[in-house]
Design a protein around this motif. Structure first.
Motif, PDB file in Angstrom:
ATOM      1  N   ALA A 118     -21.288 -38.935   2.974  1.00 26.35           N
ATOM      2  CA  ALA A 118     -21.599 -37.627   2.550  1.00 26.35           C
ATOM      3  C   ALA A 118     -22.929 -37.507   1.985  1.00 26.35           C
ATOM      4  O   ALA A 118     -23.871 -36.508   2.081  1.00 26.35           O
ATOM      5  CB  ALA A 118     -20.627 -37.066   1.553  1.00 26.35           C
ATOM      6  N   ALA A 119     -23.596 -38.624   1.213  1.00 25.80           N
ATOM      7  CA  ALA A 119     -24.743 -38.498   0.656  1.00 25.80           C
ATOM      8  C   ALA A 119     -25.972 -38.686   1.513  1.00 25.80           C
ATOM      9  O   ALA A 119     -26.925 -37.884   1.568  1.00 25.80           O
ATOM     10  CB  ALA A 119     -24.708 -39.723  -0.425  1.00 25.80           C
ATOM     11  N   VAL A 120     -25.726 -39.490   2.574  1.00 25.38           N
ATOM     12  CA  VAL A 120     -26.607 -39.703   3.778  1.00 25.38           C
ATOM     13  C   VAL A 120     -26.665 -38.219   4.402  1.00 25.38           C
ATOM     14  O   VAL A 120     -27.966 -37.778   4.661  1.00 25.38           O
ATOM     15  CB  VAL A 120     -26.449 -40.848   4.709  1.00 25.38           C
ATOM     16  CG1 VAL A 120     -27.219 -40.874   6.021  1.00 25.38           C
ATOM     17  CG2 VAL A 120     -26.290 -42.090   3.994  1.00 25.38           C
TER      18      VAL A 120
ATOM     19  N   ARG B  44     -32.049 -45.209   0.469  1.00 26.88           N
ATOM     20  CA  ARG B  44     -32.295 -44.499  -0.542  1.00 26.88           C
ATOM     21  C   ARG B  44     -30.751 -44.413  -1.450  1.00 26.88           C
ATOM     22  O   ARG B  44     -30.530 -44.293  -2.517  1.00 26.88           O
ATOM     23  CB  ARG B  44     -32.759 -43.125  -0.500  1.00 26.88           C
ATOM     24  CG  ARG B  44     -34.366 -43.078  -0.231  1.00 26.88           C
ATOM     25  CD  ARG B  44     -34.858 -41.977  -0.006  1.00 26.88           C
ATOM     26  NE  ARG B  44     -34.298 -40.793   1.096  1.00 26.88           N
ATOM     27  CZ  ARG B  44     -34.634 -40.821   2.369  1.00 26.88           C
ATOM     28  NH1 ARG B  44     -35.637 -41.743   2.543  1.00 26.88           N
ATOM     29  NH2 ARG B  44     -34.106 -40.025   2.825  1.00 26.88           N
ATOM     30  N   VAL B  45     -29.880 -43.997  -0.558  1.00 24.04           N
ATOM     31  CA  VAL B  45     -28.455 -43.709  -1.202  1.00 24.04           C
ATOM     32  C   VAL B  45     -27.806 -45.001  -1.914  1.00 24.04           C
ATOM     33  O   VAL B  45     -27.588 -45.047  -3.025  1.00 24.04           O
ATOM     34  CB  VAL B  45     -27.538 -43.234  -0.202  1.00 24.04           C
ATOM     35  CG1 VAL B  45     -26.169 -43.342  -0.629  1.00 24.04           C
ATOM     36  CG2 VAL B  45     -27.731 -41.693   0.266  1.00 24.04           C
ATOM     37  N   ARG B  46     -28.093 -46.346  -1.349  1.00 20.75           N
ATOM     38  CA  ARG B  46     -27.678 -47.348  -1.761  1.00 20.75           C
ATOM     39  C   ARG B  46     -28.604 -48.183  -2.950  1.00 20.75           C
ATOM     40  O   ARG B  46     -28.175 -48.978  -3.493  1.00 20.75           O
ATOM     41  CB  ARG B  46     -27.648 -48.351  -0.650  1.00 20.75           C
ATOM     42  CG  ARG B  46     -26.549 -48.159   0.327  1.00 20.75           C
ATOM     43  CD  ARG B  46     -25.115 -48.364  -0.255  1.00 20.75           C
ATOM     44  NE  ARG B  46     -24.813 -49.543  -0.526  1.00 20.75           N
ATOM     45  CZ  ARG B  46     -24.175 -50.413  -0.477  1.00 20.75           C
ATOM     46  NH1 ARG B  46     -22.950 -49.961   0.651  1.00 20.75           N
ATOM     47  NH2 ARG B  46     -23.921 -51.672  -0.698  1.00 20.75           N
ATOM     48  N   GLY B  47     -29.682 -47.510  -2.954  1.00 19.88           N
ATOM     49  CA  GLY B  47     -30.920 -47.904  -3.820  1.00 19.88           C
ATOM     50  C   GLY B  47     -31.324 -49.357  -3.379  1.00 19.88           C
ATOM     51  O   GLY B  47     -31.775 -50.166  -4.223  1.00 19.88           O
ATOM     52  N   ASP B  48     -31.382 -49.553  -2.294  1.00 17.57           N
ATOM     53  CA  ASP B  48     -31.555 -51.082  -1.671  1.00 17.57           C
ATOM     54  C   ASP B  48     -32.258 -50.841  -0.444  1.00 17.57           C
ATOM     55  O   ASP B  48     -31.820 -50.508   0.454  1.00 17.57           O
ATOM     56  CB  ASP B  48     -30.427 -51.682  -1.328  1.00 17.57           C
ATOM     57  CG  ASP B  48     -30.387 -53.075  -0.929  1.00 17.57           C
ATOM     58  OD1 ASP B  48     -31.612 -53.498  -0.580  1.00 17.57           O
ATOM     59  OD2 ASP B  48     -29.354 -53.734  -0.513  1.00 17.57           O
ATOM     60  N   ALA B  49     -33.642 -51.254  -0.406  1.00 19.91           N
ATOM     61  CA  ALA B  49     -34.531 -51.026   0.837  1.00 19.91           C
ATOM     62  C   ALA B  49     -34.068 -51.845   2.013  1.00 19.91           C
ATOM     63  O   ALA B  49     -34.372 -51.523   3.008  1.00 19.91           O
ATOM     64  CB  ALA B  49     -35.930 -51.129   0.408  1.00 19.91           C
ATOM     65  N   SER B  50     -33.245 -53.043   1.812  1.00 21.92           N
ATOM     66  CA  SER B  50     -32.869 -53.850   3.017  1.00 21.92           C
ATOM     67  C   SER B  50     -31.504 -53.227   3.485  1.00 21.92           C
ATOM     68  O   SER B  50     -31.102 -53.752   4.485  1.00 21.92           O
ATOM     69  CB  SER B  50     -32.626 -55.262   2.264  1.00 21.92           C
ATOM     70  OG  SER B  50     -31.784 -55.248   1.511  1.00 21.92           O
TER      71      SER B  50
END
Length: 173
Positions: free
Chosen positions: A56-58, A120-126
């Motif tokens: 939902a955030a994506v 961005r949602v995960r806060g993890d660029a990988s």
């Protein structure tokens, strides 16, 4: 044992689930499914499962990009699951056909926008929502497919409820 012969036109014009089933049967009969994730899908190891809240955030982040919005909901469809750990494969050409984009490059741009939103949602660029193989497939985690499908069903249910509410209001007036 029964054998059936299909022409390329028959396969090309068959419904997507039938084409996917045929593809799965060919892969299984050639014994390629067992070693698929490591040998054929090197990006699959970087895929991160997306839960319904993250989906939902994506969606909220890509909502203004209608083509990416449409591509995102292609993952609500059932894909072909194979390998260990399992991945869901979606043919890029099918995504192109369903979304009515002009070329596969546009599909890839949408998928990269989805990947960026997910990172961005995960806060993890990988963190990767989806990956790709050299055979024209987009790969996602099975949990991600279930999350997108659940989100799609929730949106449909809320629209149906809103539609019924509008009808009830109009009939009361």
């Amino acid at each position: 044992m029964i054998g059936i012969t299909l022409t390329t036109d028959q396969i090309r014009n068959a419904p997507v689930p039938v084409r996917q089933w045929i593809e799965h049967q060919v892969i299984a009969s050639l014994g390629l499914a067992a070693d698929a994730p490591a040998a054929q899908h090197p990006q699959a190891e970087h895929l991160v499962a997306c839960n319904p809240e993250e989906a939902a955030a994506v969606l909220a982040q890509i909502q203004g990009l209608m083509p990416a919005f449409n591509v995102f909901f292609e993952f609500a469809r059932p894909g072909i699951s194979f390998g260990q750990p399992p991945v869901m494969a979606f043919r890029l050409i099918d995504i192109l056909y369903h979304t009515r984009l002009q070329n596969v490059e546009q599909v890839m741009e949408c998928l990269e926008a989805i990947n960026a939103a997910f990172a961005r949602v995960r806060g993890d660029a990988s963190a990767r929502f989806c990956g790709f193989d050299s055979q024209g497939h987009c790969l996602i985690a099975p949990e991600t497919q279930r999350s997108v499908a659940a989100l799609w069903q929730n949106i449909l249910a809320s629209q149906q409820k809103a539609g019924r509410g509008a009808i009830d209001t109009a009939s009361a007036a």
